[in-house]
Design a protein around this motif. Structure first.
Motif, PDB file in Angstrom:
ATOM      1  N   TYR A 313       0.821  -1.219   0.000  1.00 33.74           N
ATOM      2  CA  TYR A 313       0.000   0.000   0.000  1.00 33.74           C
ATOM      3  C   TYR A 313       0.855   1.270   0.000  1.00 33.74           C
ATOM      4  CZ  TYR A 313      -3.655  -3.375   1.130  1.00 33.74           C
ATOM      5  OH  TYR A 313      -4.501  -4.452   1.097  1.00 33.74           O
ATOM      6  N   PRO A 314       1.777   1.419   0.940  1.00 33.13           N
ATOM      7  CA  PRO A 314       2.608   2.631   0.878  1.00 33.13           C
ATOM      8  C   PRO A 314       3.478   2.689  -0.374  1.00 33.13           C
ATOM      9  CG  PRO A 314       3.417   1.137   2.593  1.00 33.13           C
ATOM     10  CD  PRO A 314       2.094   0.621   2.151  1.00 33.13           C
ATOM     11  N   MET A 315       3.917   1.537  -0.881  1.00 41.19           N
ATOM     12  CA  MET A 315       4.730   1.546  -2.093  1.00 41.19           C
ATOM     13  C   MET A 315       3.909   2.014  -3.289  1.00 41.19           C
ATOM     14  SD  MET A 315       7.051  -1.917  -1.646  1.00 41.19           S
ATOM     15  CE  MET A 315       8.105  -1.641  -3.067  1.00 41.19           C
ATOM     16  N   ASP A 316       2.660   1.580  -3.345  1.00 39.21           N
ATOM     17  CA  ASP A 316       1.779   2.042  -4.424  1.00 39.21           C
ATOM     18  C   ASP A 316       1.539   3.546  -4.317  1.00 39.21           C
ATOM     19  OD1 ASP A 316       1.591  -0.496  -5.418  1.00 39.21           O
ATOM     20  OD2 ASP A 316      -0.340  -0.957  -4.480  1.00 39.21           O
ATOM     21  N   LEU A 317       1.355   4.028  -3.084  1.00 38.50           N
ATOM     22  CA  LEU A 317       1.148   5.464  -2.882  1.00 38.50           C
ATOM     23  C   LEU A 317       2.384   6.269  -3.284  1.00 38.50           C
ATOM     24  CD1 LEU A 317      -0.740   5.501   0.552  1.00 38.50           C
ATOM     25  CD2 LEU A 317      -1.690   6.035  -1.705  1.00 38.50           C
ATOM     26  N   ILE A 318       3.569   5.757  -2.902  1.00 34.98           N
ATOM     27  CA  ILE A 318       4.817   6.436  -3.273  1.00 34.98           C
ATOM     28  C   ILE A 318       4.979   6.434  -4.787  1.00 34.98           C
ATOM     29  CG2 ILE A 318       7.333   6.251  -3.176  1.00 34.98           C
ATOM     30  CD1 ILE A 318       7.010   5.217  -0.300  1.00 34.98           C
ATOM     31  N   ASP A 319       4.708   5.287  -5.405  1.00 38.89           N
ATOM     32  CA  ASP A 319       4.841   5.170  -6.861  1.00 38.89           C
ATOM     33  C   ASP A 319       3.901   6.139  -7.565  1.00 38.89           C
ATOM     34  OD1 ASP A 319       5.936   4.138  -9.145  1.00 38.89           O
ATOM     35  OD2 ASP A 319       4.574   2.430  -9.265  1.00 38.89           O
ATOM     36  N   GLU A 320       2.652   6.161  -7.078  1.00 39.84           N
ATOM     37  CA  GLU A 320       1.657   7.061  -7.689  1.00 39.84           C
ATOM     38  C   GLU A 320       2.023   8.516  -7.432  1.00 39.84           C
ATOM     39  OE1 GLU A 320      -3.164   7.983  -7.344  1.00 39.84           O
ATOM     40  OE2 GLU A 320      -2.306   6.156  -6.452  1.00 39.84           O
ATOM     41  N   GLY A 321       2.465   8.815  -6.205  1.00 39.87           N
ATOM     42  CA  GLY A 321       2.848  10.180  -5.874  1.00 39.87           C
ATOM     43  C   GLY A 321       4.043  10.650  -6.690  1.00 39.87           C
ATOM     44  N   THR A 322       5.019   9.763  -6.880  1.00 39.47           N
ATOM     45  CA  THR A 322       6.192  10.117  -7.687  1.00 39.47           C
ATOM     46  C   THR A 322       5.786  10.395  -9.128  1.00 39.47           C
ATOM     47  OG1 THR A 322       7.605   8.713  -6.293  1.00 39.47           O
ATOM     48  CG2 THR A 322       8.460   9.326  -8.456  1.00 39.47           C
ATOM     49  N   ALA A 323       4.919   9.524  -9.678  1.00 38.73           N
ATOM     50  CA  ALA A 323       4.471   9.709 -11.063  1.00 38.73           C
ATOM     51  C   ALA A 323       3.727  11.033 -11.232  1.00 38.73           C
ATOM     52  CB  ALA A 323       3.570   8.540 -11.473  1.00 38.73           C
ATOM     53  N   LYS A 324       2.850  11.348 -10.272  1.00 33.23           N
ATOM     54  CA  LYS A 324       2.105  12.610 -10.367  1.00 33.23           C
ATOM     55  C   LYS A 324       3.026  13.813 -10.197  1.00 33.23           C
ATOM     56  CE  LYS A 324      -2.418  10.869  -8.925  1.00 33.23           C
ATOM     57  NZ  LYS A 324      -3.514  10.930  -7.921  1.00 33.23           N
ATOM     58  N   SER A 325       4.011  13.685  -9.300  1.00 27.97           N
ATOM     59  CA  SER A 325       4.967  14.778  -9.106  1.00 27.97           C
ATOM     60  C   SER A 325       5.777  15.014 -10.371  1.00 27.97           C
ATOM     61  CB  SER A 325       5.904  14.462  -7.941  1.00 27.97           C
ATOM     62  OG  SER A 325       5.179  14.313  -6.738  1.00 27.97           O
ATOM     63  N   ILE A 326       6.223  13.923 -11.004  1.00 27.66           N
ATOM     64  CA  ILE A 326       6.992  14.043 -12.248  1.00 27.66           C
ATOM     65  C   ILE A 326       6.136  14.688 -13.330  1.00 27.66           C
ATOM     66  CG2 ILE A 326       8.049  12.714 -14.121  1.00 27.66           C
ATOM     67  CD1 ILE A 326       9.063  10.758 -12.002  1.00 27.66           C
ATOM     68  N   GLU A 327       4.876  14.251 -13.422  1.00 20.86           N
ATOM     69  CA  GLU A 327       3.977  14.810 -14.443  1.00 20.86           C
ATOM     70  C   GLU A 327       3.738  16.298 -14.197  1.00 20.86           C
ATOM     71  OE1 GLU A 327      -0.533  14.062 -16.250  1.00 20.86           O
ATOM     72  OE2 GLU A 327       0.225  12.848 -14.586  1.00 20.86           O
ATOM     73  N   TRP A 328       3.557  16.676 -12.915  1.00 14.32           N
ATOM     74  CA  TRP A 328       3.308  18.088 -12.597  1.00 14.32           C
ATOM     75  C   TRP A 328       4.519  18.953 -12.932  1.00 14.32           C
ATOM     76  CZ3 TRP A 328       5.462  21.738  -9.372  1.00 14.32           C
ATOM     77  CH2 TRP A 328       4.709  22.911  -9.174  1.00 14.32           C
ATOM     78  N   VAL A 329       5.701  18.480 -12.542  1.00 15.48           N
ATOM     79  CA  VAL A 329       6.927  19.232 -12.824  1.00 15.48           C
ATOM     80  C   VAL A 329       7.168  19.314 -14.321  1.00 15.48           C
ATOM     81  CG1 VAL A 329       9.437  19.255 -12.538  1.00 15.48           C
ATOM     82  CG2 VAL A 329       7.970  18.666 -10.604  1.00 15.48           C
ATOM     83  N   LYS A 330       6.913  18.214 -15.024  1.00 13.31           N
ATOM     84  CA  LYS A 330       7.111  18.186 -16.481  1.00 13.31           C
ATOM     85  C   LYS A 330       6.222  19.219 -17.166  1.00 13.31           C
ATOM     86  CE  LYS A 330       8.037  14.216 -18.421  1.00 13.31           C
ATOM     87  NZ  LYS A 330       9.333  14.393 -19.113  1.00 13.31           N
ATOM     88  N   ASN A 331       4.991  19.379 -16.683  1.00 18.32           N
ATOM     89  CA  ASN A 331       4.063  20.351 -17.265  1.00 18.32           C
ATOM     90  C   ASN A 331       4.368  21.776 -16.808  1.00 18.32           C
ATOM     91  OD1 ASN A 331       2.629  18.326 -18.613  1.00 18.32           O
ATOM     92  ND2 ASN A 331       1.264  17.988 -16.856  1.00 18.32           N
ATOM     93  N   ALA A 332       4.920  21.917 -15.600  1.00 23.26           N
ATOM     94  CA  ALA A 332       5.172  23.255 -15.053  1.00 23.26           C
ATOM     95  C   ALA A 332       6.413  23.902 -15.650  1.00 23.26           C
ATOM     96  CB  ALA A 332       5.302  23.181 -13.530  1.00 23.26           C
TER      97      ALA A 332
END
Length: 711
Positions: A313-332
């Motif tokens: 569960y925490p690994m999935d959250l970290i994985d999802e959070g990392t992916a969203k962070s990368i996507e946000w930074v990539k767009n910003a």
């Protein structure tokens, strides 16, 4: 000694509670490193002793020295103790020593105290585990003990923090006294020995008889003595006819003889003094030649179920959070090289580091619970006989079993192995245990070649194949340990001395702190190397010679005009990857991997999976232009079935190729996180490189034999 600042060394027998006391004294004010000149881990910290009235506060800098039963070392780690205490010029040479003694086994613990006290350094005796002694119907009179030993004695409970303030006051008292009364517990020296001692003291400017004797007995162990000095001491031994073996035996006997009445007057016994009732009852089961192994297997089942269930569960959250962070930074950020470096290189690298945190935290917390409860000592005892046949010992069991979850925290648990030789062997073979990162690879390739049906109506054949791969990893680990033991010289004798502690309720604060320290060590130490390799891999996959990648993209766009946007994007990504430096490398290594049945595309996946084994699946998906979810096994299976061999025109992923890949990934060292943590634990690149080479050779030869036999 500077006013208000003292250097303290913490010394004690293994399992006397020394590390627990160190944590209680220092809290978060501690750090790890290495002792100067050696690769032995050093834990140091600070604590304050508040003054009362006109007294100034004292800041104590404390070093936790390796646990030892005597000042005469049996391992390289134990040599550190006398290397520091016998050398006044050593940066960690203490102004004062705290000796932690287990009150439930006082006479044996006091042997070390008498040896240390005779060195002439101010000493405080911390009497720990009084509650365990009480459960054995024993009570220790600390005042009587202090009067007989003529040193401050503090009664403490390191687990609860009881008596810590009294210990600090005892430290202040001993530090202000600035000297220690040496009792000289050893036998009366003959005239020739006295003459030799005086000559050693004069030659090396020593003022303590016992330290001079240690120069004679242990000069080969002292790293601070040059070879000419050691030769001179050998000449003195020959000149005076000094018999070291006889001295050591006579000294130990004499110390125990003098300790017997001291301990007898200090301890009051009532009724039967034995291990607590529940300890004896549980040991009758947990150390049983059958039920002991059965219980251990059941505990492992619970532990690994917890690791996989809780960490997901925490690994999935970290994985999802990392992916969203990368996507946000990539767009910003504006598009360009900096954007790609930050998102695909640095942030992806950070994601590859922190994704391991849940597994590391949970595994080390569970290991700490087993250790604190006293059960882990029983596991080591029952497994020692089996492990010794392969050059390991009972303490190697924990890392090998932990490797099924992840090799990174498993290798970190080898710190509990006192023998550097057996610890090194365990580190070198632990990656052979099939970790969870191999599961995606196993699942896809097994689905390609193993039919999905049941034997006897209950046993799934694909499941049995998976079990076979895990068993093969275990056999490979034990076999490799035996083979490596033939080539790596054992420079120290093998001892498996383990005190059997009574069972206790784990101290949850210590469990949490142990887990925190393990995570911190991984993130700050191994994480640096992981980050560097992540950026290198990103560069190799993102750039190619000249404008080859742009030209490949343009050609692909022309060729793939039809199809959905997803399919065109996947085709472009595949073409760019083929033209990158990573793709060029795949082409370059193709002649080497061709005998295994692999082409250049599989070669790129092999290269990419050095970041982490599970990357193999995503890389294969990109290479073969697979659209949709890359973790959709049926989709990947369908596309791999359709893949053609450029040479034969037939299927690329034949049973021979699939089994070859399975065997390759059972043995291959395809994980930069593991390489990084081996570098951290062995303090250099020598053993990680040796490990990388021998595992890759083993994987290559095994995969080659598999392919040639089945094709």
């Amino acid at each position: 000694m500077k006013l208000g600042i003292i250097k303290v060394a913490l010394i004690g027998n293994p399992n006397a509670g020394k590390s627990t006391l160190f944590n209680a004294l220092t809290g978060l004010r501690q750090k790890t490193g290495n002792f100067p000149g050696v690769t032995v881990e050093k834990k140091s910290g600070t604590f304050k002793i508040a003054g009362s009235g006109d007294e100034d506060d004292i800041t104590a800098s404390i070093v936790d020295l390796p646990g030892t039963y005597s000042i005469y070392p049996k391992s390289r780690d134990e040599r550190v103790v006398m290397d520091i205490l016998a050398n006044p010029r050593h940066p960690d040479h203490p102004d004062l020593i705290i000796i932690v003694a287990d009150a439930s086994n006082l006479q044996r613990n006091l042997l070390l105290f008498t040896e240390i006290n005779d060195l002439g350094i101010p000493t405080v005796l911390a009497l720990n585990m009084l509650d365990v002694a009480a459960s054995m119907n024993m009570s220790v009179n600390a005042v009587q003990l202090a009067m007989q030993l003529n040193v401050p004695v503090a009664s403490i409970n390191a687990r609860t923090g009881e008596g810590i303030d009294k210990l600090k006051e005892a430290v202040r008292h001993a530090a202000e006294k600035k000297h220690s009364t040496s009792f000289h517990y050893f036998y009366e020296p003959v005239q020739s020995d006295l003459a030799m001692i005086e000559e050693v003291k004069e030659l090396y400017h020593l003022d303590n008889d016992y330290v001079a004797l240690q120069y004679v007995c242990q000069h080969d162990n002292f790293s601070f003595l040059e070879q000419p000095v050691r030769a001179k001491l050998d000449a003195l031994i020959e000149k005076y006819g000094f018999d070291e073996s006889q001295f050591l035996a006579s000294e130990t006997i004499a110390r125990y003889e003098k300790l017997k009445p001291i301990v007898s007057r200090s301890i009051k016994k009532e009724g039967i003094t034995d291990q607590p009732y529940w300890t004896r009852k549980l040991d009758s089961i947990l150390l049983h030649r059958f039920w002991g192994y059965f219980t251990f297997a059941f505990v492992l089942l619970i532990v690994f179920q917890a690791i996989f269930a809780w960490a997901s569960y925490p690994m999935d959250l970290i994985d999802e959070g990392t992916a969203k962070s990368i996507e946000w930074v990539k767009n910003a950020l504006p598009e360009g090289v900096l954007n790609d470096l930050i998102t695909d290189g640095i942030m992806a690298g950070i994601g590859g580091i922190i994704i391991f945190i849940p597994q590391i935290a949970i595994l080390f917390a569970l290991v700490a619970v087993l250790e604190e409860s006293g059960y882990m000592a029983r596991v080591m005892v029952i497994m020692d006989k089996l492990m010794r046949r392969f050059g390991l010992n009972g303490r190697s069991v924990v890392p090998l079993i932990s490797g099924v979850a992840c090799a990174v925290p498993a290798i970190m648990t080898t710190r509990s192995i006192s023998s550097r030789y057996e610890r090194l062997l365990t580190i070198l073979v632990t990656p052979l245990m099939s970790c969870s990162a191999r599961l995606p690879i196993y699942a896809i390739l097994i689905a390609l070649v193993v039919p999905e049906y049941k034997v006897l109506g209950i046993l799934n054949v694909q499941g049995l194949a998976l079990l076979g791969l895990y068993t093969l990893g275990l056999v490979g680990a034990l076999g490799s340990a035996w083979l490596l033991s033939l080539f790596i010289p054992r420079k120290e004798p093998s001892y498996f001395m383990l005190e059997m502690p009574s069972y206790k309720v784990p101290r949850w604060g210590h469990v949490a702190f142990s887990s925190y320290e393990s995570v911190k060590s991984f993130v700050l130490e191994a994480g640096k190397v992981i980050m560097a390799i992540s950026i290198i891999l990103w560069v190799l996959a993102s750039y190619g010679p000249g404008d080859s990648m742009d030209r490949a993209e343009q050609a692909t766009i022309v060729q793939v005009k039809s199809g959905t946007q997803e399919q065109r994007d996947a085709a472009v990504a595949s073409a760019r990857l083929e033209s990158s430096y990573a793709g060029q490398f795949g082409r370059f290594i193709e002649p080497v991997i061709k005998p295994l049945g692999y082409d250049w595309k599989i070669g790129i996946a092999l290269l990419a999976s050095f970041a982490a084994r599970e990357v193999f699946v995503g890389t294969m998906a990109t290479i073969y232009s697979i659209s949709g979810d890359t973790e959709d096994v049926p989709t990947i299976k369908e596309r791999l079935v359709q893949e053609k061999n450029d040479v034969t025109g037939g299927p690329m992923f034949t049973p021979a190729v699939c089994y070859s890949l399975l065997i390759f990934y059972v043995f291959a060292m395809m994980c930069m996180s593991t390489i990084a943590v081996v570098y951290r634990e062995t303090h250099g690149w020598k053993w990680p490189l040796i490990q990388l080479v021998y595992l890759m050779v083993l994987a290559y030869v095994s995969a080659f034999a598999t392919y040639q036999l089945l094709s």
